[in-house]
Design an enzyme around this catalytic site. Structure first.
Site, PDB file in Angstrom:
ATOM      1  N   CYS A  74      -2.513 -21.908 -31.263  1.00  0.00           N
ATOM      2  CA  CYS A  74      -3.703 -22.730 -31.468  1.00  0.00           C
ATOM      3  C   CYS A  74      -5.052 -22.152 -31.427  1.00  0.00           C
ATOM      4  O   CYS A  74      -6.199 -22.400 -31.934  1.00  0.00           O
ATOM      5  CB  CYS A  74      -3.552 -23.825 -30.362  1.00  0.00           C
ATOM      6  SG  CYS A  74      -4.490 -23.361 -28.835  1.00  0.00           S
ATOM      7  N   CYS A 103      -1.940 -20.040 -22.735  1.00  0.00           N
ATOM      8  CA  CYS A 103      -2.789 -20.438 -23.326  1.00  0.00           C
ATOM      9  C   CYS A 103      -3.807 -21.569 -22.504  1.00  0.00           C
ATOM     10  O   CYS A 103      -3.238 -22.757 -22.079  1.00  0.00           O
ATOM     11  CB  CYS A 103      -2.396 -21.102 -24.637  1.00  0.00           C
ATOM     12  SG  CYS A 103      -3.908 -21.894 -25.563  1.00  0.00           S
ATOM     13  N   ASP A 126       2.150  -8.330  -7.495  1.00  0.00           N
ATOM     14  CA  ASP A 126       2.445  -7.447  -7.918  1.00  0.00           C
ATOM     15  C   ASP A 126       4.174  -7.377  -8.339  1.00  0.00           C
ATOM     16  O   ASP A 126       4.531  -6.335  -9.023  1.00  0.00           O
ATOM     17  CB  ASP A 126       2.173  -6.000  -6.819  1.00  0.00           C
ATOM     18  CG  ASP A 126       2.790  -6.189  -5.536  1.00  0.00           C
ATOM     19  OD1 ASP A 126       3.984  -6.948  -5.506  1.00  0.00           O
ATOM     20  OD2 ASP A 126       2.216  -5.793  -4.550  1.00  0.00           O
ATOM     21  N   HIS A 144       0.254 -16.693  -4.833  1.00  0.00           N
ATOM     22  CA  HIS A 144      -1.171 -16.562  -5.823  1.00  0.00           C
ATOM     23  C   HIS A 144      -0.683 -15.998  -7.236  1.00  0.00           C
ATOM     24  O   HIS A 144      -1.538 -15.320  -7.906  1.00  0.00           O
ATOM     25  CB  HIS A 144      -1.857 -15.326  -5.304  1.00  0.00           C
ATOM     26  CG  HIS A 144      -2.369 -15.598  -3.669  1.00  0.00           C
ATOM     27  ND1 HIS A 144      -3.210 -14.807  -2.995  1.00  0.00           N
ATOM     28  CD2 HIS A 144      -2.688 -17.044  -3.481  1.00  0.00           C
ATOM     29  CE1 HIS A 144      -3.564 -15.380  -2.068  1.00  0.00           C
ATOM     30  NE2 HIS A 144      -3.201 -16.660  -1.995  1.00  0.00           N
ATOM     31  N   CYS A 181      -3.435 -25.002 -24.981  1.00  0.00           N
ATOM     32  CA  CYS A 181      -2.133 -25.844 -25.090  1.00  0.00           C
ATOM     33  C   CYS A 181      -1.049 -25.544 -24.389  1.00  0.00           C
ATOM     34  O   CYS A 181       0.011 -25.746 -24.301  1.00  0.00           O
ATOM     35  CB  CYS A 181      -1.644 -25.385 -26.865  1.00  0.00           C
ATOM     36  SG  CYS A 181      -0.794 -23.794 -26.957  1.00  0.00           S
ATOM     37  N   PHE A 217      -7.184  -5.199   0.016  1.00  0.00           N
ATOM     38  CA  PHE A 217      -8.555  -5.339  -0.210  1.00  0.00           C
ATOM     39  C   PHE A 217      -9.364  -5.041   0.714  1.00  0.00           C
ATOM     40  O   PHE A 217     -10.568  -4.637   0.770  1.00  0.00           O
ATOM     41  CB  PHE A 217      -8.565  -6.913  -0.359  1.00  0.00           C
ATOM     42  CG  PHE A 217      -8.364  -7.624  -1.724  1.00  0.00           C
ATOM     43  CD1 PHE A 217      -8.658  -6.835  -2.722  1.00  0.00           C
ATOM     44  CD2 PHE A 217      -8.314  -9.088  -1.714  1.00  0.00           C
ATOM     45  CE1 PHE A 217      -8.389  -7.456  -4.128  1.00  0.00           C
ATOM     46  CE2 PHE A 217      -8.312  -9.590  -2.985  1.00  0.00           C
ATOM     47  CZ  PHE A 217      -8.346  -8.827  -4.072  1.00  0.00           C
ATOM     48  N   THR A 271       0.824  -1.203   0.040  1.00  0.00           N
ATOM     49  CA  THR A 271      -0.020  -0.033   0.088  1.00  0.00           C
ATOM     50  C   THR A 271       1.002   1.229   0.216  1.00  0.00           C
ATOM     51  O   THR A 271       0.347   2.185  -0.712  1.00  0.00           O
ATOM     52  CB  THR A 271      -1.024   0.000   1.233  1.00  0.00           C
ATOM     53  OG1 THR A 271      -0.104  -0.179   2.351  1.00  0.00           O
ATOM     54  CG2 THR A 271      -1.846  -1.056   1.109  1.00  0.00           C
TER      55      THR A 271
HETATM   56  P1  NAD Z   1      -5.652  -7.774   2.920  1.00  0.00           P
HETATM   57  O1  NAD Z   1      -6.146  -6.794   2.060  1.00  0.00           O
HETATM   58  O2  NAD Z   1      -6.862  -8.828   3.369  1.00  0.00           O
HETATM   59  O3  NAD Z   1      -4.968  -7.366   4.230  1.00  0.00           O
HETATM   60  C1  NAD Z   1      -4.168  -6.207   4.329  1.00  0.00           C
HETATM   61  C2  NAD Z   1      -3.628  -5.777   5.627  1.00  0.00           C
HETATM   62  O4  NAD Z   1      -2.654  -4.999   5.467  1.00  0.00           O
HETATM   63  C3  NAD Z   1      -4.747  -5.165   6.144  1.00  0.00           C
HETATM   64  O5  NAD Z   1      -4.975  -6.083   7.622  1.00  0.00           O
HETATM   65  C4  NAD Z   1      -4.219  -3.807   6.682  1.00  0.00           C
HETATM   66  O6  NAD Z   1      -4.355  -3.434   7.902  1.00  0.00           O
HETATM   67  C5  NAD Z   1      -2.801  -4.100   6.598  1.00  0.00           C
HETATM   68  N1  NAD Z   1      -2.043  -2.769   6.017  1.00  0.00           N
HETATM   69  C6  NAD Z   1      -2.506  -1.838   4.898  1.00  0.00           C
HETATM   70  N2  NAD Z   1      -1.368  -1.016   4.655  1.00  0.00           N
HETATM   71  C7  NAD Z   1      -0.320  -1.610   5.781  1.00  0.00           C
HETATM   72  C8  NAD Z   1       1.013  -0.858   5.763  1.00  0.00           C
HETATM   73  N3  NAD Z   1       1.315   0.133   5.140  1.00  0.00           N
HETATM   74  N4  NAD Z   1       1.552  -1.266   6.880  1.00  0.00           N
HETATM   75  C9  NAD Z   1       1.444  -2.472   7.443  1.00  0.00           C
HETATM   76  N5  NAD Z   1       0.076  -3.202   7.361  1.00  0.00           N
HETATM   77  C10 NAD Z   1      -0.730  -2.357   6.349  1.00  0.00           C
HETATM   78  O7  NAD Z   1      -4.437  -8.666   2.225  1.00  0.00           O
HETATM   79  P2  NAD Z   1      -3.919 -10.018   2.044  1.00  0.00           P
HETATM   80  O8  NAD Z   1      -3.988 -10.567   3.466  1.00  0.00           O
HETATM   81  O9  NAD Z   1      -2.849 -10.159   1.381  1.00  0.00           O
HETATM   82  O10 NAD Z   1      -5.402 -10.715   1.381  1.00  0.00           O
HETATM   83  C11 NAD Z   1      -5.681 -10.247   0.241  1.00  0.00           C
HETATM   84  C12 NAD Z   1      -5.700 -11.018  -1.230  1.00  0.00           C
HETATM   85  O11 NAD Z   1      -5.618 -10.104  -2.032  1.00  0.00           O
HETATM   86  C13 NAD Z   1      -4.427 -11.763  -1.166  1.00  0.00           C
HETATM   87  O12 NAD Z   1      -4.740 -12.854  -1.798  1.00  0.00           O
HETATM   88  C14 NAD Z   1      -3.572 -10.961  -2.449  1.00  0.00           C
HETATM   89  O13 NAD Z   1      -3.322 -11.935  -3.752  1.00  0.00           O
HETATM   90  C15 NAD Z   1      -4.509 -10.065  -3.034  1.00  0.00           C
HETATM   91  N6  NAD Z   1      -4.444  -8.544  -3.175  1.00  0.00           N
HETATM   92  C16 NAD Z   1      -2.885  -8.552  -3.743  1.00  0.00           C
HETATM   93  C17 NAD Z   1      -2.451  -7.016  -4.015  1.00  0.00           C
HETATM   94  C18 NAD Z   1      -1.013  -7.041  -4.414  1.00  0.00           C
HETATM   95  O14 NAD Z   1      -0.537  -7.832  -5.228  1.00  0.00           O
HETATM   96  N7  NAD Z   1      -0.483  -5.885  -4.121  1.00  0.00           N
HETATM   97  C19 NAD Z   1      -3.328  -5.965  -3.487  1.00  0.00           C
HETATM   98  C20 NAD Z   1      -4.692  -6.404  -3.264  1.00  0.00           C
HETATM   99  C21 NAD Z   1      -4.961  -7.942  -3.173  1.00  0.00           C
HETATM  100 ZN    ZN Z   2      -2.584 -22.473 -27.508  1.00  0.00          ZN
END
Ligand code: NAD
Ligand code: ZN
Length: 248
Positions: A158, A130, A107, A122, A133, A37, A30
């Site tokens: 394909c 694809c 990410d 994830h 194939c 999420f 973040t």
């Molecule tokens: P989540 O959104 O459920 O929880 C994130 C947690 O991080 C929250 O509890 C929040 O309080 C905390 N948080 C937010 N900013 C913070 C900071 N700066 N410092 C400390 N804590 C902080 O996330 P999750 O547990 O990873 O589960 C969500 C699912 O969403 C995962 O499966 C993930 O693959 C996917 N997702 C990925 C991304 C990404 O790739 N960056 C972004 C959104 C969702």
């Molecule tokens: Zn293919």
């Protein structure tokens, strides 16, 4: 314990542990500008429900609609840079104080920051494949077709429909998750960073750690089991831990 005591406690746990891993979630990214999420107000979950739109059955039923709804949300991550928290984890690995990172994020920011031993439970956004194939392409191959109006994007081998190499709802978890489970068997200390620990089966991994440390803005269901819980921003906490370890 106050904040400073917690930081030195966590630094002490890291020094003593013979095998430390980090488990990260959306919260570590973040501070790079990618919304998580579940944070109130800004979390993506507040805008739509990924359990309904990011599923294998939605992709198979209507692939064009699937890409209309989802692609922009995923490709927005390209060009985003790692933040202090990602860099500290990479540095701890180089210093021999961390064996690797298990992440739920797609990410790519951990590898961009230099983490070598990485399990992306994830999936990731580097490639697509694809559905018929299994031929793999760079993600740009899919994105370029979509941007030129070819939707759904197709395999040039394909003619099958392409899909991203991220784990969708209803997908089985891949070999990175299996690798993470094996690594957890050796884990003496697990440092959770920025995860609500509510998405299973990744959220069950802390059970396998001898000791647990949690760095997350909000409480998690595992807080009672943790040796230390720090409810502050990941970038600040990990930078302070690095300093407490004498590495800054
Ligand atoms: P989540 O959104 O459920 O929880 C994130 C947690 O991080 C929250 O509890 C929040 O309080 C905390 N948080 C937010 N900013 C913070 C900071 N700066 N410092 C400390 N804590 C902080 O996330 P999750 O547990 O990873 O589960 C969500 C699912 O969403 C995962 O499966 C993930 O693959 C996917 N997702 C990925 C991304 C990404 O790739 N960056 C972004 C959104 C969702
Ligand atoms: Zn293919």
């Amino acid at each position: 314990m106050d904040y400073t005591e917690k930081i030195s406690h966590l630094a002490g746990l890291i020094k003593k542990s013979s095998y430390t891993l980090a488990l990260t979630g959306a919260g570590i990214s973040t501070e790079s500008g990618i919304p998580d999420f579940r944070s109130p107000g800004t979390g993506l979950w507040t805008k739509f429900d990924p359990v309904k739109v990011a599923t294998v059955s939605a992709l198979k039923r209507d692939p064009a609609a699937f890409y209309e709804i989802n692609l922009d949300r995923w490709t927005r991550f390209t060009g985003v840079e790692p933040n202090a928290a990602h860099y500290v984890l990479a540095r701890l690995e180089r210093e021999g104080l961390l064996r690797g990172v298990i992440t739920q994020n797609i990410d790519g920011l951990h590898s961009k920051a230099g983490t070598k031993q990485l399990w992306e439970a994830h999936g990731h956004l580097r490639t697509c494949r694809c559905m018929d194939c299994e031929q793999r392409y760079p993600l740009d191959f899919l994105v370029n077709q979509f941007n030129k109006g070819t939707n759904p994007p197709l395999c040039e081998n394909c003619g099958g429909v392409l899909r991203l190499d991220v784990v969708l709802f209803e997908d089985p978890l891949g070999e990175d998750f299996t690798g993470a489970v094996h690594a957890m068997d050796k884990c003496r200390l697990l440092i959770v960073v920025g995860s609500s620990l509510t998405v299973y089966p990744v959220a069950a991994l802390p059970e396998r750690a001898a000791q647990l440390a949690i760095v997350n803005k909000e409480p998690t269901p595992w807080d009672d089991r943790a040796a230390v819980v720090i409810n502050e921003m990941a970038g600040r906490v990990l930078t302070d831990v690095l300093a407490a370890l004498g590495k800054i």
